[in-house]
Design a protein around this motif. Sequence first.
Motif, mmCIF file in Angstrom:
data_model
loop_
_atom_site.group_PDB
_atom_site.id
_atom_site.type_symbol
_atom_site.label_atom_id
_atom_site.label_comp_id
_atom_site.label_asym_id
_atom_site.label_seq_id
_atom_site.Cartn_x
_atom_site.Cartn_y
_atom_site.Cartn_z
ATOM 1 N N LEU A 25 11.167 -115.170 36.558
ATOM 2 C CA LEU A 25 11.571 -116.573 36.475
ATOM 3 C C LEU A 25 10.445 -117.458 35.956
ATOM 4 O O LEU A 25 10.674 -118.348 35.126
ATOM 5 N N ILE A 26 9.240 -117.219 36.429
ATOM 6 C CA ILE A 26 8.085 -117.977 35.930
ATOM 7 C C ILE A 26 7.913 -117.740 34.433
ATOM 8 O O ILE A 26 7.697 -118.677 33.660
ATOM 9 N N TRP A 27 8.044 -116.487 34.030
ATOM 10 C CA TRP A 27 7.952 -116.148 32.619
ATOM 11 C C TRP A 27 9.057 -116.843 31.820
ATOM 12 O O TRP A 27 8.822 -117.373 30.737
ATOM 13 N N ALA A 28 10.279 -116.887 32.366
ATOM 14 C CA ALA A 28 11.402 -117.521 31.671
ATOM 15 C C ALA A 28 11.169 -119.021 31.509
ATOM 16 O O ALA A 28 11.419 -119.579 30.433
ATOM 17 N N PHE A 29 10.702 -119.687 32.567
ATOM 18 C CA PHE A 29 10.444 -121.125 32.467
ATOM 19 C C PHE A 29 9.297 -121.419 31.501
ATOM 20 O O PHE A 29 9.348 -122.389 30.740
ATOM 21 N N TYR A 30 8.276 -120.588 31.521
ATOM 22 C CA TYR A 30 7.158 -120.757 30.586
ATOM 23 C C TYR A 30 7.630 -120.565 29.152
ATOM 24 O O TYR A 30 7.288 -121.347 28.259
ATOM 25 N N ASP A 31 8.426 -119.539 28.934
ATOM 26 C CA ASP A 31 8.951 -119.266 27.602
ATOM 27 C C ASP A 31 9.855 -120.405 27.136
ATOM 28 O O ASP A 31 9.800 -120.821 25.974
ATOM 29 N N TYR A 32 10.667 -120.937 28.040
ATOM 30 C CA TYR A 32 11.543 -122.057 27.686
ATOM 31 C C TYR A 32 10.725 -123.305 27.344
ATOM 32 O O TYR A 32 11.046 -124.037 26.415
ATOM 33 N N TYR A 33 9.660 -123.521 28.095
ATOM 34 C CA TYR A 33 8.783 -124.676 27.849
ATOM 35 C C TYR A 33 8.095 -124.562 26.485
ATOM 36 O O TYR A 33 7.976 -125.535 25.751
ATOM 37 N N LYS A 34 7.632 -123.344 26.146
ATOM 38 C CA LYS A 34 6.893 -123.150 24.894
ATOM 39 C C LYS A 34 7.808 -123.098 23.676
ATOM 40 O O LYS A 34 7.481 -123.657 22.630
ATOM 41 N N THR A 35 8.925 -122.393 23.774
ATOM 42 C CA THR A 35 9.770 -122.174 22.597
ATOM 43 C C THR A 35 11.021 -123.040 22.565
ATOM 44 O O THR A 35 11.631 -123.195 21.514
ATOM 45 N N GLY A 36 11.438 -123.554 23.718
ATOM 46 C CA GLY A 36 12.642 -124.372 23.768
ATOM 47 C C GLY A 36 13.922 -123.585 23.928
ATOM 48 O O GLY A 36 15.009 -124.149 23.926
ATOM 49 N N SER A 37 13.820 -122.260 24.037
ATOM 50 C CA SER A 37 15.015 -121.442 24.248
ATOM 51 C C SER A 37 14.689 -120.330 25.250
ATOM 52 O O SER A 37 13.535 -119.955 25.415
ATOM 53 N N THR A 38 15.725 -119.879 25.885
ATOM 54 C CA THR A 38 15.520 -118.788 26.844
ATOM 55 C C THR A 38 15.547 -117.462 26.113
ATOM 56 O O THR A 38 16.243 -117.293 25.107
ATOM 57 N N GLY A 39 14.821 -116.528 26.627
ATOM 58 C CA GLY A 39 14.756 -115.205 26.035
ATOM 59 C C GLY A 39 15.657 -114.237 26.774
ATOM 60 O O GLY A 39 16.724 -114.591 27.270
ATOM 61 N N PHE A 40 15.203 -113.028 26.876
ATOM 62 C CA PHE A 40 15.982 -111.970 27.507
ATOM 63 C C PHE A 40 15.653 -111.816 28.991
ATOM 64 O O PHE A 40 16.106 -110.863 29.633
#
Length: 75
Positions: A31-46
Amino acid sequence: MNEKDEKKNDGYDPYPGASRATLAVLIVVILIWAFYDYYKTGSTGFQWMLISIAAVVFTISSSYLKRKNSKKSGK
């Protein structure tokens, strides 16, 4: 160890919450990785797919092991 101790410890899990705690840590980290990824790229990953797969695998394996231990102990 005598026969009585072996029967008593048969099927005994010394760390009953270890698998649940491991799953919880895994989900929190993802979840931390997902929120960080969303913050950096603007989209959710896998990451959401990883969480879903981990939950399904945990559920299936824990129910299998519970059935296996209940058959082994004769309950």
